[in-house]
Design a protein around this motif. Structure first.
Motif, PDB file in Angstrom:
ATOM      1  N   PHE A  36      13.678 -52.509  38.830  1.00  0.00           N
ATOM      2  CA  PHE A  36      14.915 -53.255  38.679  1.00  0.00           C
ATOM      3  C   PHE A  36      14.616 -54.695  38.298  1.00  0.00           C
ATOM      4  O   PHE A  36      13.689 -55.307  38.830  1.00  0.00           O
ATOM      5  CB  PHE A  36      15.715 -53.249  39.990  1.00  0.00           C
ATOM      6  CG  PHE A  36      16.474 -51.977  40.220  1.00  0.00           C
ATOM      7  CD1 PHE A  36      17.714 -51.790  39.630  1.00  0.00           C
ATOM      8  CD2 PHE A  36      15.961 -50.986  41.032  1.00  0.00           C
ATOM      9  CE1 PHE A  36      18.425 -50.624  39.845  1.00  0.00           C
ATOM     10  CE2 PHE A  36      16.669 -49.815  41.263  1.00  0.00           C
ATOM     11  CZ  PHE A  36      17.910 -49.630  40.664  1.00  0.00           C
ATOM     12  N   ASN A  62      16.850 -58.475  37.002  1.00  0.00           N
ATOM     13  CA  ASN A  62      18.114 -59.166  36.843  1.00  0.00           C
ATOM     14  C   ASN A  62      18.256 -59.606  35.396  1.00  0.00           C
ATOM     15  O   ASN A  62      17.315 -60.126  34.823  1.00  0.00           O
ATOM     16  CB  ASN A  62      18.189 -60.383  37.770  1.00  0.00           C
ATOM     17  CG  ASN A  62      18.154 -59.978  39.219  1.00  0.00           C
ATOM     18  OD1 ASN A  62      18.891 -59.098  39.635  1.00  0.00           O
ATOM     19  ND2 ASN A  62      17.289 -60.612  39.992  1.00  0.00           N
ATOM     20  N   THR A  90      21.773 -56.062  37.853  1.00  0.00           N
ATOM     21  CA  THR A  90      20.406 -55.729  38.231  1.00  0.00           C
ATOM     22  C   THR A  90      20.200 -54.308  37.732  1.00  0.00           C
ATOM     23  O   THR A  90      20.922 -53.401  38.131  1.00  0.00           O
ATOM     24  CB  THR A  90      20.215 -55.852  39.755  1.00  0.00           C
ATOM     25  OG1 THR A  90      20.584 -57.183  40.156  1.00  0.00           O
ATOM     26  CG2 THR A  90      18.787 -55.579  40.159  1.00  0.00           C
ATOM     27  N   ALA A 135      17.123 -52.098  44.382  1.00  0.00           N
ATOM     28  CA  ALA A 135      18.039 -52.916  43.575  1.00  0.00           C
ATOM     29  C   ALA A 135      18.423 -54.199  44.315  1.00  0.00           C
ATOM     30  O   ALA A 135      18.418 -55.287  43.723  1.00  0.00           O
ATOM     31  CB  ALA A 135      19.282 -52.111  43.215  1.00  0.00           C
ATOM     32  N   ALA A 179      15.480 -56.589  44.393  1.00  0.00           N
ATOM     33  CA  ALA A 179      15.296 -57.234  43.090  1.00  0.00           C
ATOM     34  C   ALA A 179      16.388 -58.265  42.816  1.00  0.00           C
ATOM     35  O   ALA A 179      16.122 -59.310  42.219  1.00  0.00           O
ATOM     36  CB  ALA A 179      15.281 -56.186  41.982  1.00  0.00           C
ATOM     37  N   LYS A 180      17.603 -57.986  43.244  1.00  0.00           N
ATOM     38  CA  LYS A 180      18.713 -58.924  43.032  1.00  0.00           C
ATOM     39  C   LYS A 180      18.424 -60.252  43.714  1.00  0.00           C
ATOM     40  O   LYS A 180      18.729 -61.314  43.188  1.00  0.00           O
ATOM     41  CB  LYS A 180      20.028 -58.345  43.548  1.00  0.00           C
ATOM     42  CG  LYS A 180      21.206 -59.291  43.366  1.00  0.00           C
ATOM     43  CD  LYS A 180      22.468 -58.703  43.961  1.00  0.00           C
ATOM     44  CE  LYS A 180      23.625 -59.660  43.837  1.00  0.00           C
ATOM     45  NZ  LYS A 180      23.504 -60.847  44.678  1.00  0.00           N
ATOM     46  N   TYR A 230      20.879 -63.586  42.086  1.00  0.00           N
ATOM     47  CA  TYR A 230      20.125 -62.976  40.985  1.00  0.00           C
ATOM     48  C   TYR A 230      18.786 -63.679  40.741  1.00  0.00           C
ATOM     49  O   TYR A 230      18.314 -63.759  39.614  1.00  0.00           O
ATOM     50  CB  TYR A 230      20.951 -62.913  39.696  1.00  0.00           C
ATOM     51  CG  TYR A 230      22.152 -62.014  39.838  1.00  0.00           C
ATOM     52  CD1 TYR A 230      22.031 -60.642  39.657  1.00  0.00           C
ATOM     53  CD2 TYR A 230      23.395 -62.527  40.170  1.00  0.00           C
ATOM     54  CE1 TYR A 230      23.120 -59.800  39.804  1.00  0.00           C
ATOM     55  CE2 TYR A 230      24.504 -61.693  40.324  1.00  0.00           C
ATOM     56  CZ  TYR A 230      24.348 -60.340  40.136  1.00  0.00           C
ATOM     57  OH  TYR A 230      25.435 -59.515  40.295  1.00  0.00           O
ATOM     58  N   ARG A 254      15.074 -63.454  42.578  1.00  0.00           N
ATOM     59  CA  ARG A 254      14.170 -62.949  43.620  1.00  0.00           C
ATOM     60  C   ARG A 254      13.031 -63.931  43.885  1.00  0.00           C
ATOM     61  O   ARG A 254      12.524 -64.023  44.993  1.00  0.00           O
ATOM     62  CB  ARG A 254      13.611 -61.586  43.201  1.00  0.00           C
ATOM     63  CG  ARG A 254      12.632 -60.959  44.192  1.00  0.00           C
ATOM     64  CD  ARG A 254      13.263 -60.786  45.560  1.00  0.00           C
ATOM     65  NE  ARG A 254      12.447 -60.082  46.498  1.00  0.00           N
ATOM     66  CZ  ARG A 254      11.536 -60.639  47.306  1.00  0.00           C
ATOM     67  NH1 ARG A 254      11.301 -61.940  47.255  1.00  0.00           N
ATOM     68  NH2 ARG A 254      10.851 -59.905  48.156  1.00  0.00           N
TER      69      ARG A 254
END
Length: 140
Positions: free
Chosen positions: A3, A5, A37, A114, A117-118, A122, A124
């Motif tokens: 994943f 963004n 994402t 997800a 990763a978000k 947005y 990480r």
């Protein structure tokens, strides 16, 4: 792939059908989003569909291979010189379509990846750690 963004562009917004998504509070179709994402290899995208005020959790949709899995989430960010910035997520009210009920573990793993990763807004990279607590859905 994993994943990532992304900003949703005119070229990429047609990759997933968002016409079936409605705001859980108003019931109206969701307004166009600017970010998502996404994991293209697994045909999965995470998008916020509503909420996100101090009184109301955020509502998300994970579109996976054309199926929509909806869930609610509350996040809390903490920061200190010792720990850095950490975000904790509580994921609940996971609505898994009946044909996917047998894939509950896979879906929870997708949600976990997800959301991780978000990150926060947005991003990480601004976080030292992401803690995710998932309340498993009840089966009907």
């Amino acid at each position: 792939m994993t994943f990532i963004n992304e900003v949703i562009t005119e070229e990429t917004k047609g990759e997933f059908d968002f016409s079936r998504l409605t705001d859980p509070i108003s019931g109206h179709p969701i307004a166009p989003r600017k970010r998502w994402t996404i994991d293209r290899d697994r045909n999965a995208v995470l998008i916020i569909i509503g909420g996100g005020t101090p009184e109301i959790p955020e509502f998300y949709a994970l579109i996976w291979k054309g199926d929509i899995i909806k869930f609610s989430a509350i996040s809390k960010v903490s920061s200190s010189p010792e720990t850095g910035r950490i975000i904790s997520w509580d994921i609940f009210d996971i609505d898994i379509p009946i044909p996917l009920q047998s894939k509950q573990e896979d879906i929870c793993q997708l949600i976990r990846e997800a959301i991780d990763a978000k990150g926060w807004l947005y991003d990480r990279d601004c976080l030292r750690n992401v803690i995710i607590n998932i309340q498993l859905p009840t089966t009907h």
